[in-house]
Design an enzyme around this catalytic site. Structure first.
Site, mmCIF file in Angstrom:
data_model
loop_
_atom_site.group_PDB
_atom_site.id
_atom_site.type_symbol
_atom_site.label_atom_id
_atom_site.label_comp_id
_atom_site.label_asym_id
_atom_site.label_seq_id
_atom_site.Cartn_x
_atom_site.Cartn_y
_atom_site.Cartn_z
ATOM 1 N N CYS A 182 0.800 -1.242 0.000
ATOM 2 C CA CYS A 182 0.000 0.000 0.000
ATOM 3 C C CYS A 182 0.824 1.280 0.000
ATOM 4 C CB CYS A 182 -0.937 0.003 1.192
ATOM 5 S SG CYS A 182 -2.391 -0.964 0.875
HETATM 6 N N1 LIG Z 1 -3.652 -4.937 0.692
HETATM 7 C C1 LIG Z 1 -3.822 -3.834 1.429
HETATM 8 O O1 LIG Z 1 -3.221 -3.647 2.462
HETATM 9 C C2 LIG Z 1 -4.833 -2.789 0.992
HETATM 10 C C3 LIG Z 1 -5.273 -1.803 1.899
HETATM 11 C C4 LIG Z 1 -6.210 -0.860 1.479
HETATM 12 C C5 LIG Z 1 -6.663 -0.906 0.168
HETATM 13 N N2 LIG Z 1 -6.213 -1.866 -0.694
HETATM 14 C C6 LIG Z 1 -6.752 -1.899 -2.056
HETATM 15 O O2 LIG Z 1 -7.700 -2.944 -2.142
HETATM 16 C C7 LIG Z 1 -7.721 -3.455 -3.475
HETATM 17 C C8 LIG Z 1 -7.606 -4.960 -3.428
HETATM 18 O O3 LIG Z 1 -6.350 -5.284 -2.900
HETATM 19 P P1 LIG Z 1 -5.965 -6.771 -2.468
HETATM 20 O O4 LIG Z 1 -4.643 -6.663 -1.809
HETATM 21 O O5 LIG Z 1 -7.097 -7.402 -1.743
HETATM 22 O O6 LIG Z 1 -5.831 -7.477 -3.914
HETATM 23 P P2 LIG Z 1 -5.575 -9.021 -4.221
HETATM 24 O O7 LIG Z 1 -4.748 -9.053 -5.455
HETATM 25 O O8 LIG Z 1 -5.118 -9.738 -3.010
HETATM 26 O O9 LIG Z 1 -7.037 -9.575 -4.569
HETATM 27 C C9 LIG Z 1 -7.787 -9.190 -5.678
HETATM 28 C C10 LIG Z 1 -8.771 -10.309 -6.013
HETATM 29 O O10 LIG Z 1 -9.656 -9.857 -7.043
HETATM 30 C C11 LIG Z 1 -9.936 -10.944 -7.914
HETATM 31 N N3 LIG Z 1 -10.461 -10.429 -9.198
HETATM 32 C C12 LIG Z 1 -9.797 -9.788 -10.192
HETATM 33 N N4 LIG Z 1 -10.646 -9.461 -11.185
HETATM 34 C C13 LIG Z 1 -11.887 -9.878 -10.801
HETATM 35 C C14 LIG Z 1 -13.180 -9.816 -11.386
HETATM 36 N N5 LIG Z 1 -13.386 -9.260 -12.587
HETATM 37 N N6 LIG Z 1 -14.210 -10.345 -10.715
HETATM 38 C C15 LIG Z 1 -14.036 -10.936 -9.515
HETATM 39 N N7 LIG Z 1 -12.828 -11.024 -8.904
HETATM 40 C C16 LIG Z 1 -11.767 -10.502 -9.541
HETATM 41 C C17 LIG Z 1 -8.600 -11.651 -8.026
HETATM 42 O O11 LIG Z 1 -8.750 -12.985 -8.495
HETATM 43 C C18 LIG Z 1 -8.106 -11.573 -6.574
HETATM 44 O O12 LIG Z 1 -8.515 -12.705 -5.822
HETATM 45 C C19 LIG Z 1 -6.604 -2.747 -4.228
HETATM 46 O O13 LIG Z 1 -7.123 -1.670 -4.945
HETATM 47 C C20 LIG Z 1 -5.713 -2.245 -3.124
HETATM 48 O O14 LIG Z 1 -4.976 -1.108 -3.473
HETATM 49 C C21 LIG Z 1 -5.323 -2.814 -0.304
#
Ligand SMILES: NC(=O)c1ccc[n+]([C@@H]2O[C@H](COP(=O)([O-])OP(=O)(O)OC[C@H]3O[C@@H](n4cnc5c(N)ncnc54)[C@H](O)[C@@H]3O)[C@@H](O)[C@H]2O)c1
Length: 451
Positions: A272
């Protein structure tokens, strides 16, 4: 009565959010395009490592929390869909919206086929401000054949959670932020959070663009605090009698500063902070204003990583063999994520300098093994890791490492404590204790006392 809700994207955040809903009494439909992940959740096995998650999924997976690859079920079975798919960084520092757009296309098409009167789409992924108005709303209008606020609403509701404590952060947020296309949609999302949260957080209702700017600004601000605390730590380290914890601990007592994220240690990393600072700078450029303040934070962070490497190399230069153990590999405790972790840059540097490196981290071993394979030794416990080396570096303030005392140490060792988590008086005579962020001891110089 059980409320019904859906979450699209069951990754590190989405699965935790869906689980938080399910545990707090919502019937939850989770959608992901990854079939293995969906099957695993329905079988009650968490595909993700996050404290508390596995136990809840083993109880609720396939029941109160049902996973599917079919986006239509969100429209058919629920009235609110949270979208938390990944938004990978672009080379220019922005975020790619391609996964959010693909998800919205599937959801829009499903809504177009449906006869229901309304659906609320809540984008929670981190995006460059302006994305919802410029891309997401037009896309939903195109694929659903409906108009905004006449058949669907959109909210932007970013998360302020930290890996390693995602569940408790979702349940106990400092505040909830809802950017809304229409007040009735914001009312619905606020009511969902009132039911899901265990504390009673302030719920900020605002425009979508404000919510998008708040999201990228918050982490950018925190990185400035981290950079400042790390600069104070370097100052103290070079000043006899000085102690970074006393300095930042006291500064943090001032309400204008606060003690949170204000402790000298190692550089920030993870999935992040580095991405969000780059996006903040990118958005500044797009607006035609100057992002130098945050660019400076990024540079301070990079230099602090260099400082760690130089500090450790200097310490190993005076020992006979170059056996080094590293306790802590992820960018912080309680997570397997090693992206931009200071420990990784340190390992690279040590290997370049011919060191024999043994590592340990309760959560991140598999990810590190994937990067380094046989080039490192892997220990099964902190004690075993320490026993393989003449210099040990503790890179994260994990609770497990705070327990280290003389019983864990069997031969002479130099112990570099990057976060000053150990009490040297409990380490015994075999240990030369080297805290970062603390200057050479000066006799008669007290730490601090508050009356
Ligand atoms: N990881 C963190 O600490 C954090 C904190 C705050 C915000 N965020 C934000 O949250 C968002 C998600 O992050 P994350 O770390 O959970 O990502 P991640 O990569 O762990 O998970 C994303 C998931 O989305 C799925 N996906 C992709 N396209 C899809 C679709 N069309 N339909 C359904 N599922 C689909 C993928 O298969 C995957 O399982 C990002 O924008 C990130 O910046 C992350």
């Amino acid at each position: 009565m059980r409320d019904v809700i859906s979450v699209v994207g069951l990754g590190k955040l989405g699965l935790c959010l869906a689980t938080c809903f399910a545990e707090r009494g919502f019937d939850t439909v989770g959608v992901d395009i990854n079939r293995d992940l969906v099957d695993s959740i329905n079988a009650g096995v968490s595909p993700i490592v996050e404290p508390g998650l596995g136990e809840i999924i083993s109880r609720l997976g396939g029941k109160e929390l049902r996973a599917t690859t079919n986006h239509d079920q969100t429209i058919e079975q629920t009235d609110v869909t949270f979208i938390l798919v990944s938004t990978p960084s672009e080379p220019d520092g922005g975020f790619s919206n391609k996964y959010v757009e693909a998800a919205l296309k599937s959801l829009g098409e499903a809504l177009g086929r449906s006869e229901k009167s309304n659906h609320i789409f809540v984008v929670s992924s981190t995006v460059i401000p302006g994305s919802t108005d410029k891309s997401f709303i037009p896309l939903l209008e195109e694929y659903s054949g409906r108009k905004l606020n006449e058949g669907f609403n959109v909210c932007y509701n970013p998360d302020f959670v930290a890996l390693g404590k995602v569940l408790s952060d979702f349940w106990n947020p400092d505040f909830v932020l809802v950017g809304q296309s229409e007040p009735s949609a914001g009312d619905r999302i606020a009511s969902v959070y009132r039911r899901m949260c265990k504390n009673d957080p302030a719920i900020v209702r605002t425009s979508i663009i404000n919510a998008e700017i708040i999201k990228v600004s918050l982490n950018a601000y925190i990185t400035m605090k981290i950079g400042f605390a790390n600069t104070v730590a370097q100052m103290c380290e070079r000043t006899p009698g000085a102690d970074a914890d006393v300095v930042t601990g006291t500064l943090g007592m001032d309400k204008r500063i606060s003690p949170s994220y204000f402790r000298g240690g190692l550089s920030y990393g993870g999935t992040c902070f580095p991405r969000d600072t780059a996006a903040f700078v990118r958005f500044c450029e797009q607006c035609g204003c100057n992002g130098e303040l945050i660019e400076a934070s990024e540079e301070v962070n990079r230099r602090h990583n260099r400082h760690l490497c130089e500090f450790v190399l200097e310490q190993i230069s005076s020992v006979k063999d170059k056996t080094v153990s590293i306790l802590g590999l992820a960018f912080k405790p309680q997570t397997p994520v090693v992206v931009e972790s200071p420990a990784i840059e340190l390992i690279d540097e040590l290997l370049k300098n011919g060191a024999d490196v043994t590592v340990y981290d309760r959560f991140a071993m598999d990810n590190v093994r994937e990067i380094y394979g046989e080039r490192l030794r892997y220990a099964n416990s902190p004690e075993e890791c320490i026993s393989k080396s003449s210099v040990c570096v503790i890179t994260t303030p994990a609770d497990e490492f705070k327990q280290i005392d003389e019983n864990c140490i069997t031969s002479p060792i130099k112990l570099i404590d990057c976060w000053r988590i150990l009490d040297p008086s409990r380490l015994g005579e075999n240990v030369e204790y080297v805290p970062m962020g603390r200057g050479q001891e000066v006799e008669g110089c007290v730490g601090a006392s508050v009356q």
